[in-house]
Enzyme design. Structure first.
Site, mmCIF file in Angstrom:
data_model
loop_
_atom_site.group_PDB
_atom_site.id
_atom_site.type_symbol
_atom_site.label_atom_id
_atom_site.label_comp_id
_atom_site.label_asym_id
_atom_site.label_seq_id
_atom_site.Cartn_x
_atom_site.Cartn_y
_atom_site.Cartn_z
ATOM 1 N N GLU A 69 -19.927 8.570 71.124
ATOM 2 C CA GLU A 69 -19.927 7.972 72.466
ATOM 3 C C GLU A 69 -21.059 8.525 73.341
ATOM 4 O O GLU A 69 -21.719 9.510 72.984
ATOM 5 C CB GLU A 69 -18.585 8.211 73.149
ATOM 6 C CG GLU A 69 -18.277 9.689 73.366
ATOM 7 C CD GLU A 69 -17.479 9.957 74.634
ATOM 8 O OE1 GLU A 69 -17.832 9.442 75.712
ATOM 9 O OE2 GLU A 69 -16.507 10.724 74.529
ATOM 10 N N LYS A 83 -7.210 17.150 76.337
ATOM 11 C CA LYS A 83 -7.498 18.210 77.309
ATOM 12 C C LYS A 83 -6.330 18.383 78.263
ATOM 13 O O LYS A 83 -5.718 17.397 78.676
ATOM 14 C CB LYS A 83 -8.741 17.793 78.080
ATOM 15 C CG LYS A 83 -9.512 18.940 78.657
ATOM 16 C CD LYS A 83 -10.818 18.444 79.217
ATOM 17 C CE LYS A 83 -11.966 18.772 78.287
ATOM 18 N NZ LYS A 83 -13.252 18.314 78.791
HETATM 19 N N1 PSU Z 1 -12.547 14.002 78.212
HETATM 20 C C1 PSU Z 1 -13.409 14.984 77.931
HETATM 21 N N2 PSU Z 1 -14.729 14.734 77.938
HETATM 22 C C2 PSU Z 1 -15.223 13.492 78.228
HETATM 23 C C3 PSU Z 1 -14.299 12.454 78.521
HETATM 24 C C4 PSU Z 1 -12.975 12.758 78.499
HETATM 25 O O1 PSU Z 1 -12.999 16.087 77.651
HETATM 26 O O2 PSU Z 1 -16.450 13.304 78.262
HETATM 27 C C5 PSU Z 1 -14.813 11.076 78.794
HETATM 28 C C6 PSU Z 1 -14.705 10.210 77.532
HETATM 29 O O3 PSU Z 1 -15.820 9.330 77.477
HETATM 30 C C7 PSU Z 1 -13.435 9.424 77.782
HETATM 31 C C8 PSU Z 1 -13.501 9.226 79.255
HETATM 32 O O4 PSU Z 1 -13.368 8.193 77.080
HETATM 33 O O5 PSU Z 1 -14.002 10.440 79.770
HETATM 34 C C9 PSU Z 1 -12.168 8.874 79.844
HETATM 35 O O6 PSU Z 1 -12.340 8.484 81.165
HETATM 36 P P1 PSU Z 1 -11.076 7.916 81.968
HETATM 37 O O7 PSU Z 1 -10.128 9.070 82.050
HETATM 38 O O8 PSU Z 1 -11.650 7.515 83.294
HETATM 39 O O9 PSU Z 1 -10.549 6.779 81.168
#
Ligand code: PSU
Ligand code: MN
Length: 307
Positions: free
Chosen positions: A25, A159
């Site tokens: 990603e 996380k």
């Molecule tokens: N969690 C992490 N590092 C990240 C992300 C999440 O530890 O970089 C990023 C990933 O790209 C994940 C996104 O898909 O954040 C999720 O965002 P949201 O919670 O807004 O859906």
């Protein structure tokens, strides 16, 4: 093949010849880590995938096209540019039709990987059910996407900025198998433990590849979450992280951060307040995930598994 997709020739060659490919990603590059560590890490992760026998395909939206496999110049662009969108599913039609530049989240990366025919995807951590989702309704589109798109996701667990228990419940509801690689406990990104048992455990890449093949051959569409614990040398104790996470969540609340800004805000806050220690762990665990993801991709393309 659709006209929105631009597949790098090396990736296309691998796909055409049933060679292992690992999708990566780009939100982590543009919105998850500071420059220049983000670009160094993206390049290092691609090297780890190659060293373990697979072709890396980093995915992002460049001038309105979904690129599968980026050049080093494009990686540099996504690491440096300030006007790159964080693109989840709901942002895709806007960013693409407006010919903009977007770093893709787990959800959007999975969807584009699926369009290209890639089955294995490596990331650091997925989005999930946020703490307080009972009132905020903040549940990442990563989870709904995992319910429907048949691309396996390798991450270091979930996380603990998220509610891990609720995230596991959600994954169960959506029928998404959760496998921890090599241990009984589900890991929590920075740490090997989380306080939650993993729903499933497998100890080899071959068994994981066989599970993926079985699931999809059964007609059970959707993802499988493969949780790969950070190594013991790199892990940060959960109680140490919890202090920073609580402070980050408080700061987000005070600043009234909402919607797609929540996750990048918390990640940045934690990185800044742990003097880079969390960033080092983050980098180490993504490389570790890339190694395991490549091994799964290699096993998955083995004729004995994939026939
Ligand atoms: N969690 C992490 N590092 C990240 C992300 C999440 O530890 O970089 C990023 C990933 O790209 C994940 C996104 O898909 O954040 C999720 O965002 P949201 O919670 O807004 O859906
Ligand atoms: Mn959210």
């Amino acid at each position: 093949m659709n006209s929105f997709l631009t597949i790098h020739p090396e990736v296309q060659e691998a796909l055409d010849n049933n060679k292992p490919v690992v999708a990566l990603e780009s939100t982590i590059i543009s919105h998850g880590m500071p420059y220049p560590k983000n670009v160094e890490t993206a390049l290092a992760v691609e090297d780890v995938v190659r060293a373990n026998g697979a072709v890396p395909a980093t995915i992002a939206i460049f001038n309105g096209k979904c690129h599968v496999g980026l050049t080093n110049e494009q990686l540099e662009y996504f690491g440096k540019a300030k006007d790159v969108w964080k693109v989840s599913l709901r942002d895709m039609p806007y960013v693409i039709s407006q010919n903009l530049y977007g770093a893709t989240t787990v959800a959007a990366t999975m969807r584009i990987a699926d369009m290209a025919g890639i089955k294995i995807f490596v990331t650091g951590g997925i989005g999930g059910v946020h703490r307080g989702a009972q009132t905020s309704m903040d549940i990442s589109a990563d989870l709904t996407e995992m319910a429907q798109t048949s691309v396996a996701v390798v991450s270091a667990g979930v996380k603990s900025i998220l509610d891990i228990g609720l995230t596991l419940e959600y994954l169960e509801t959506k029928g998404i198998p959760v496998i921890t690689y090599g241990q009984d406990e589900f890991p929590s990104f920075y740490s090997r433990i989380s306080g939650f048992n993993s729903p499933l455990r497998l100890d080899t890449a071959a068994e994981i590849a066989a599970l993926l093949n079985t699931k999809w051959k059964l007609g059970l569409s959707g993802s499988v979450l493969i949780a790969n614990p950070v190594t013991a040398e790199q892990e940060i104790a959960t109680d140490e992280m919890e202090i920073h996470i609580l402070q980050a969540l408080n700061a987000a609340k005070e600043k009234k951060i909402s919607g797609k800004e929540v996750t990048p805000f918390i990640l940045k806050y934690i990185a800044e307040h742990t003097k880079g220690e969390s960033l080092e762990t983050n980098i180490a665990l993504i490389k570790h995930n890339a190694k395991v993801g490549a091994a799964i991709a290699v096993a998955f393309t083995n004729p004995e598994v994939s026939q």
